[in-house]
Design a protein around this motif. Structure first.
Motif, short mmCIF file in Angstrom:
data_model
loop_
_atom_site.label_atom_id
_atom_site.label_comp_id
_atom_site.label_asym_id
_atom_site.label_seq_id
_atom_site.Cartn_x
_atom_site.Cartn_y
_atom_site.Cartn_z
N ARG A 165 0.86 -1.26 -0.22
CA ARG A 165 0.21 -0.16 0.03
C ARG A 165 0.71 1.26 -0.10
O ARG A 165 0.51 2.29 -0.57
N LEU A 166 2.07 1.18 0.79
CA LEU A 166 2.83 2.19 0.80
C LEU A 166 3.48 2.47 -0.61
O LEU A 166 3.77 3.68 -1.00
N LEU A 167 4.09 1.34 -1.12
CA LEU A 167 4.47 1.34 -2.43
C LEU A 167 3.72 2.12 -3.70
O LEU A 167 4.23 2.95 -4.51
N VAL A 168 2.47 1.57 -3.60
CA VAL A 168 1.44 2.03 -4.66
C VAL A 168 1.41 3.53 -4.62
O VAL A 168 0.80 4.23 -5.54
N ALA A 169 1.50 3.94 -3.36
CA ALA A 169 1.19 5.48 -3.08
C ALA A 169 2.57 6.37 -3.63
O ALA A 169 2.22 7.59 -3.85
N ASN A 170 3.59 5.67 -3.89
CA ASN A 170 4.76 6.34 -4.22
C ASN A 170 5.31 5.95 -5.76
O ASN A 170 6.37 6.38 -6.18
N ALA A 171 4.47 5.16 -6.47
CA ALA A 171 4.93 4.44 -7.65
C ALA A 171 3.64 4.23 -8.39
O ALA A 171 2.42 3.77 -8.07
N PRO A 172 3.96 4.53 -9.95
CA PRO A 172 2.68 4.35 -10.87
C PRO A 172 2.29 2.82 -11.16
O PRO A 172 2.89 2.41 -12.42
N LEU A 173 1.75 2.03 -10.44
CA LEU A 173 1.96 0.36 -10.38
C LEU A 173 0.50 -0.05 -10.51
O LEU A 173 -0.28 0.60 -9.93
N ARG A 174 0.43 -1.11 -11.18
CA ARG A 174 -1.07 -1.99 -11.25
C ARG A 174 -0.65 -3.38 -10.70
O ARG A 174 0.26 -3.85 -11.06
N PHE A 175 -1.42 -3.74 -9.81
CA PHE A 175 -1.33 -4.91 -8.87
C PHE A 175 -1.63 -6.06 -9.94
O PHE A 175 -2.37 -6.09 -11.05
N SER A 176 -0.75 -7.33 -9.90
CA SER A 176 -0.59 -8.23 -11.09
C SER A 176 -0.56 -9.52 -10.09
O SER A 176 0.13 -9.72 -9.18
N THR A 177 -1.33 -10.56 -10.94
CA THR A 177 -1.19 -12.09 -10.29
C THR A 177 -0.65 -12.88 -11.42
O THR A 177 -0.59 -14.13 -11.38
N VAL A 178 -0.16 -12.23 -12.55
CA VAL A 178 0.15 -12.94 -13.79
C VAL A 178 1.72 -13.22 -13.67
O VAL A 178 2.51 -12.49 -13.42
N SER A 179 2.04 -14.49 -13.81
CA SER A 179 3.46 -14.76 -13.85
C SER A 179 4.17 -14.51 -14.93
O SER A 179 3.64 -14.07 -16.17
N LYS A 180 5.44 -14.68 -15.03
CA LYS A 180 6.29 -14.21 -16.28
C LYS A 180 5.90 -15.40 -17.29
O LYS A 180 6.18 -14.87 -18.47
N LEU A 181 5.78 -16.37 -16.87
CA LEU A 181 5.48 -17.39 -18.05
C LEU A 181 4.01 -17.18 -18.82
O LEU A 181 4.19 -17.24 -19.92
N GLU A 182 3.17 -16.85 -17.91
CA GLU A 182 1.84 -16.22 -18.60
C GLU A 182 2.10 -14.96 -19.43
O GLU A 182 1.35 -15.02 -20.59
N THR A 183 2.83 -14.24 -18.94
CA THR A 183 3.13 -12.94 -19.71
C THR A 183 3.76 -13.42 -21.12
O THR A 183 3.26 -12.75 -22.05
N ALA A 184 4.65 -14.18 -21.12
CA ALA A 184 5.37 -14.73 -22.31
C ALA A 184 4.29 -15.39 -23.13
O ALA A 184 4.27 -14.99 -24.43
N LEU A 185 3.46 -16.20 -22.58
CA LEU A 185 2.54 -17.14 -23.57
C LEU A 185 1.46 -16.15 -24.15
O LEU A 185 0.81 -16.48 -25.15
N ALA A 186 1.29 -14.80 -23.39
CA ALA A 186 0.19 -13.96 -24.04
C ALA A 186 0.73 -13.40 -25.24
O ALA A 186 -0.16 -12.73 -26.10
N ARG A 187 2.17 -13.53 -25.84
CA ARG A 187 2.71 -12.90 -26.83
C ARG A 187 2.29 -13.64 -28.11
O ARG A 187 2.21 -13.23 -29.18
N LEU A 188 1.63 -14.77 -28.00
CA LEU A 188 1.27 -16.11 -28.91
C LEU A 188 0.26 -15.49 -29.96
O LEU A 188 -0.70 -14.91 -29.32
N PRO A 189 0.35 -15.30 -30.95
CA PRO A 189 -0.77 -15.04 -31.99
C PRO A 189 -1.98 -15.95 -31.49
O PRO A 189 -1.82 -17.05 -31.20
N GLY A 190 -3.10 -15.11 -31.41
CA GLY A 190 -4.02 -15.84 -31.17
C GLY A 190 -4.59 -16.00 -29.75
O GLY A 190 -5.78 -16.48 -29.18
N ALA A 191 -3.70 -15.74 -28.97
CA ALA A 191 -3.75 -15.60 -27.47
C ALA A 191 -5.14 -14.61 -27.07
O ALA A 191 -4.92 -13.44 -27.53
N ASP A 192 -6.04 -15.22 -26.06
CA ASP A 192 -7.11 -14.49 -25.88
C ASP A 192 -6.76 -13.53 -24.55
O ASP A 192 -6.54 -13.96 -23.51
N PRO A 193 -6.60 -12.10 -24.50
CA PRO A 193 -6.20 -11.46 -23.62
C PRO A 193 -7.34 -11.21 -22.35
O PRO A 193 -6.94 -11.00 -21.33
#
Length: 519
Positions: free
Chosen positions: A185-213
Motif C-alpha cells: 500500500r505504501l509502495l503504490v502511493a509512491n509509484a505508478p503501479l498496477r497490481f498483478s497476479t500474472v506470472s512471467k510465463l503467462e506474460t510470455a505465452l500471452a505474446r502468442l498469436p491468437g492468445a485471448d487477452p
C-alpha cells in the motif's frame, strides 16, 4: 536439493520507462540506503520455461523453469495454490544444464515430470535485468525487486513472439505476510503501479498469436470437505486474480469484453458479500463490496455504449431507415463511448483501484475477517450451501409476489435483480451437486435471465438512443431524433416480445424442485 517451500509474493506491473526510474528515486533510496544507487544491486537473469506442447504440466497447475543466475544454474518447479499470493516452490541448484530436469522430492510432481520427460520443450523465455534489495518493514524482511527485460514465447513452428516485461516484486523472506500487504500500500502511493497476479510465463505465452487477452475466469473448485469460510477465502482470492488479469485487456488493448468481464467479477464479489453477510461481524468484506459497486458503476457507460454500437445500431442500419441520420447518431454515440472508455481506463489505472485489489487479495490471504465470525462459517460447505441457496430463492419468490400482475416492464426490474442475486450462489455452489441434477434447474434459470436481460437491454438502448440524439451535431437534430425514435420503436417491440415469455417461464421455474433439495 532444497525442500519445497511456500513462496509468498506480491507483484506489480507498469510502463517500462516508469519502472526503470524506480531504483534511482528518493523513495527506493530511503528504503535501501546501504549500497549503490538506490541501495540495491543489479543482476541479469535468463530463464527458460518448459512444458509439453499440449501443456501437460500447466494442466496440473505446475510450471517448470531453468534459470541462469550469475554463475548459478537453478531449476524451479512451482505449483499454483488457491491463494493468489502463495505458491509451492521447489528449487534445486544444478551443476550442469544436462542434469535438467532433476527430481523435486515430491512424489506426485516427480511422477508427472518423469512421465513427460521426453516431451518437455522450452516454450517460453525471459531475460531480465533485476534490481533487488532486502528491506525491513514492520518486523518483516522483504525482497524488493524491479525486473526489466523481455518475454518471448515459441509457437508450434518454433517462431519467437516477443514483448516487454516490467515488474516489481515483493517477496517475503521472514516475518508476517501482513507486513508485505502494508508495504504494498505504501509502495503504490509512491509509484505508478498496477497490481498483478500474472506470472512471467503467462506474460510470455500471452505474446502468442491468437492468445485471448481476456480468457475465462478460473473455476472455483469446491471440495465437500471445505468449510464455508474456506470457500469464501478461496472465492475472494479468485476475484482478485481475475480482476488483476483483466486490467491489460481493458487498459492496454481496449477490448470491449475486458470492461464487461471486469464488471462481472466486481458483481461477483458483491454477491459473495451478500451470501455471507449475516455470518460476518467484521466490515472488511462489506467495505470491499461497496468499493466494487462504485467501480462497476463507473465502468457502466463504457459497457452500455459498447453494446449500443456493437449490437443495437448495426441492427438498425440493416433496416435501411434514414441511414444518414443513423450514421449521424452513430458518430455521437462513438463520442459518448470514447468518454465512457476514458473514464473506465482512468478508474482501472487509479491508485484507488490498485489499493482495492491489494485489499481484496489481503482479504483472501490473511482472512482477518475469520477472527470474529459466527459458527456457520466453520461448518462444512455442504451444510452452509443449501441454507444460503434457500434464502436467495425465498427472496426471489417474495419479489415475484410483489411485482405480480405488473404491466409496466420497468416495474418488473426488481425481479430481474432478484434472479441475478440467486444465480450467483447457484453458480458458486453448483459443483457440490451432480451435474445431471443441477443442469435442468440452471438452464431454466438461465432462460429466465435471458428474457429479463433482453427487456433490460431494450430499455437501455432506448435511453442511449435519446441521449445520442440530444447530443448530436447541429443541423441534424431533427433527423437524429427520428433515428432515435425508430430505434426506440423497434427495441420497445423486442422488449414486449421478450416479456411475453417471462410469465410462463417463471411459472414453470416456480414448480421445479431446486437441485439442492433433491435426495
Amino acid at each position: 536439493m532444497d525442500r519445497g517451500r511456500i513462496e509468498f509474493e506480491l507483484k506489480f506491473t507498469g510502463p517500462p520507462a516508469d519502472l526503470a526510474a524506480l531504483p534511482a528515486n528518493d523513495f527506493f533510496a530511503a528504503l535501501a540506503p546501504s549500497s549503490g544507487e538506490g541501495g540495491g544491486s543489479w543482476e541479469r537473469l535468463s530463464s527458460a520455461y518448459y512444458d509439453t506442447i499440449d501443456g501437460a504440466l500447466a494442466a496440473r497447475g505446475l510450471s517448470m523453469r531453468l534459470r541462469e543466475e550469475g554463475a548459478d544454474l537453478v531449476q524451479a518447479v512451482k505449483a499454483k495454490s488457491k491463494d493468489a499470493t502463495r505458491r509451492l516452490e521447489f528449487e534445486t541448484f544444478l551443476d550442469r544444464a544436462s542434469d535438467f530436469p532433476v527430481a523435486t522430492g515430491d512424489e506426485d510432481i516427480d511422477r508427472l515430470i518423469a512421465g513427460h520427460r521426453d516431451r518437455l520443450l522450452p516454450l517460453a523465455k525471459t531475460i531480465v535485468d533485476r534490481w533487488a534489495s532486502v528491506i525491513r518493514f514492520k518486523g518483516a524482511e522483504i525482497e524488493l525487486a524491479v525486473d526489466l527485460g523481455s518475454a518471448e514465447a515459441l509457437d508450434g513452428e518454433g517462431r519467437a513472439h516477443m514483448g516487454p516485461l516490467a515488474e516489481v516484486e515483493l517477496e517475503l523472506i521472514a516475518g508476517e505476510p501482513a507486513a508485505v500487504f502494508d508495504f504494498a500500500r505504501l509502495l503504490v502511493a509512491n509509484a505508478p503501479l498496477r497490481f498483478s497476479t500474472v506470472s512471467k510465463l503467462e506474460t510470455a505465452l500471452a505474446r502468442l498469436p491468437g492468445a485471448d487477452p481476456v480468457g475465462k475466469a478460473a473455476r472455483v473448485d469446491l471440495d465437500p470437505e471445505m468449510s464455508a469460510g474456506e470457500v469464501l477465502a478461496m472465492s475472494l482470492s479468485a476475484c482478485a486474480t481475475r480482476a488483476s488479469s483483466l486490467q491489460g485487456a481493458l487498459v492496454d488493448l481496449r477490448r470491449t469484453e475486458g470492461v464487461h468481464q471486469m464488471r462481472v467479477v466486481l458483481r461477483r464479489l458483491r454477491a459473495m458479500e451478500r451470501i455471507y453477510r449475516r455470518h460476518l461481524k467484521s466490515g472488511e468484506i462489506a467495505d470491499l463490496a461497496a468499493r466494487a459497486k462504485t467501480f462497476a458503476a463507473g465502468l457502466g457507460p463504457a459497457r452500455d455504449w459498447d453494446v449500443f454500437l456493437g449490437e443495437t445500431l448495426p441492427a438498425a442500419l440493416e433496416a435501411d431507415y434514414a441511414p444518414e441520420s443513423l450514421r449521424a447518431l452513430k458518430a455521437t454515440a462513438e463520442a459518448k463511448r470514447a468518454e465512457g472508455w476514458a473514464k473506465a481506463v482512468a478508474i482501472i489505472c487509479s491508485p484507488a483501484f490498485t489499493r482495492f485489489l491489494i485489499d481484496l487479495a489481503a482479504a483472501g490471504s490473511l482472512q482477518r475477517w475469520r477472527e470474529d465470525v459466527r459458527a456457520p462459517l466453520d461448518r462444512p460447505v455442504t451444510e452452509f450451501a443449501p441454507k444460503a441457496l434457500d434464502r436467495a430463492l425465498r427472496k426471489t419468490f417474495r419479489t415475484a409476489e410483489e411485482v405480480k400482475g405488473a404491466v409496466d416492464l420497468a416495474a418488473r426490474h426488481p425481479l430481474r435483480i432478484a434472479l441475478k442475486k440467486l444465480r450467483y450462489p447457484v453458480q458458486l455452489f453448483r459443483d457440490l451437486y451432480p451435474k445431471e441434477r443441477r443442469k435442468p434447474y440452471m438452464s431454466a434459470l438461465s432462460e429466465l435471465q435471458d428474457a429479463f436481460g433482453a427487456v433490460n437491454d431494450s430499455v437501455v438502448a432506448q435511453h442511449l438512443a435519446d441521449e445520442a440524439a440530444q447530443g448530436g451535431a447541429k443541423g441534424n437534430g431533427e433527423g437524429a431524433m427520428r433515428a432515435a425514435g425508430f430505434i426506440s420503436g423497434y427495441k420497445a417491440a423486442e422488449a414486449r416480445e421478450a416479456a411475453k415469455k417471462i410469465d410462463a417461464a417463471f411459472e414453470a421455474f416456480e414448480k421445479m424442485t431446486p437441485f439442492w433439495r433433491e435426495t
